[in-house]
Enzyme design. Structure first.
Site, short mmCIF file in Angstrom:
data_model
loop_
_atom_site.label_atom_id
_atom_site.label_comp_id
_atom_site.label_asym_id
_atom_site.label_seq_id
_atom_site.Cartn_x
_atom_site.Cartn_y
_atom_site.Cartn_z
N ASP A 1 0.85 -1.19 0.00
CA ASP A 1 0.00 0.00 0.00
C ASP A 1 0.88 1.23 0.00
O ASP A 1 2.01 1.21 0.51
CB ASP A 1 -0.93 0.03 1.21
CG ASP A 1 -2.10 0.99 1.02
OD1 ASP A 1 -2.43 1.33 -0.14
OD2 ASP A 1 -2.70 1.41 2.03
N GLY A 2 0.36 2.30 -0.59
CA GLY A 2 1.03 3.59 -0.60
C GLY A 2 0.09 4.65 -0.07
O GLY A 2 -1.13 4.50 -0.14
N GLU B 1 2.40 3.84 -4.24
CA GLU B 1 1.86 2.51 -4.59
C GLU B 1 2.90 1.73 -5.38
O GLU B 1 3.12 0.53 -5.13
CB GLU B 1 0.57 2.64 -5.39
CG GLU B 1 -0.59 3.29 -4.65
CD GLU B 1 -1.27 2.42 -3.62
OE1 GLU B 1 -0.87 1.24 -3.42
OE2 GLU B 1 -2.22 2.91 -2.99
N ASP C 1 -4.28 -2.40 -3.40
CA ASP C 1 -5.58 -1.75 -3.58
C ASP C 1 -5.50 -0.67 -4.66
O ASP C 1 -6.43 0.11 -4.82
CB ASP C 1 -6.11 -1.19 -2.26
CG ASP C 1 -5.24 -0.09 -1.67
OD1 ASP C 1 -4.26 0.34 -2.31
OD2 ASP C 1 -5.54 0.33 -0.53
N HIS D 1 -9.32 -0.39 2.41
CA HIS D 1 -10.09 0.01 3.59
C HIS D 1 -11.38 -0.79 3.71
O HIS D 1 -12.42 -0.26 4.09
CB HIS D 1 -10.37 1.51 3.56
CG HIS D 1 -9.13 2.31 3.30
ND1 HIS D 1 -8.14 2.47 4.24
CD2 HIS D 1 -8.72 2.96 2.19
CE1 HIS D 1 -7.16 3.19 3.71
NE2 HIS D 1 -7.48 3.50 2.48
N ASP E 1 -1.51 -0.29 5.05
CA ASP E 1 -1.96 1.11 5.14
C ASP E 1 -1.39 1.76 6.39
O ASP E 1 -0.92 2.89 6.35
CB ASP E 1 -3.48 1.16 5.14
CG ASP E 1 -4.00 2.58 5.27
OD1 ASP E 1 -3.77 3.39 4.34
OD2 ASP E 1 -4.61 2.90 6.30
#
Length: 163
Positions: free
Chosen positions: A9-10, A53, A75, A130, A140
Site C-alpha cells: 500500500d502507498g 503505490e 488496492d 479500507h 496502510d
C-alpha cells in the site's frame, strides 16, 4: 520456485505534493511449513499516492533474494490494471507514450518495477482498500506511519513534478 505473498500500500498526505510513504508485508512458508513475515516501509518528503503505490511493489519485489512465484496484492488499480489490462506492454511498445494524452507518468518507477519483477513470476491481485482485508489494513498503517514519521527521504523522481 518459492511462493511468496506480497501485500502493498502507498499513502500521500496532501496528494499530490505532500509527504508520503509505503508499506509492505511479505509472507512465505518455508520447507518445514512455518510462515515467515517481513515488513518494509519508508517515508518521503514530497511525493504522490501513485508513486508510493509503485514504490511499495518495487520494495517488496526487490526484497526477494531468489526467483519466486509471487502473488502481489494491492488496492491500487493504477498498479494492478497496468499489468492485468496490458497497459504496461503498450507503454513500453509506444516508447512510454499514452497516445494523445502524452507521456506515461512515473516512468522511472515503472522501469524500476519491470526490472524488479523480471526474475519472478508475478500475479497482480487487486483488493478493495479500507475494506477490512487484514494485510491491506496493516500495509496502510505502515504507509501512513512512514508518511507521518521523521527522517523522510527525497523522492528524486517526483521533485520535478512540483516546481
Amino acid at each position: 520456485m518459492g511462493k511468496v505473498q506480497i501485500y502493498t500500500d502507498g499513502a500521500a498526505r496532501g496528494n499530490p505534493d505532500g509527504p508520503g510513504g509505503y508499506g509492505v508485508v511479505l509472507h512465505y512458508i518455508d520447507q518445514k511449513g512455518v510462515l515467515h513475515e517481513r515488513t518494509l516501509s519508508a517515508g518521503y518528503k514530497r511525493t504522490t499516492n501513485n508513486r508510493m503505490e509503485l514504490m511499495a511493489a518495487i520494495a517488496g519485489l526487490e526484497a526477494l533474494n531468489r526467483p519466486c512465484e509471487v502473488e502481489l496484492y494491492s488496492d491500487s488499480k493504477y498498479l494492478t490494471d497496468a499489468f492485468n489490462q496490458g497497459w504496461i506492454q503498450n507503454w513500453v511498445r509506444n516508447n512510454w507514450k499514452r497516445g494523445k494524452s502524452g507521456p506515461v507518468k512515473n516512468i522511472d518507477l515503472w522501469q524500476r518495477l519491470l526490472k524488479a519483477k523480471q526474475p519472478h513470476n508475478v500475479t497482480f491481485i487487486w483488493v478493495r482498500g479500507h475494506a477490512g482485508h487484514p494485510q491491506n489494513e496493516r500495509c496502510d498503517q505502515l504507509a501512513t506511519s512512514a508518511a507521518d514519521g521523521t527522517g523522510l527521504l527525497t523522492d528524486e523522481g517526483a521533485e520535478g513534478m512540483f516546481n
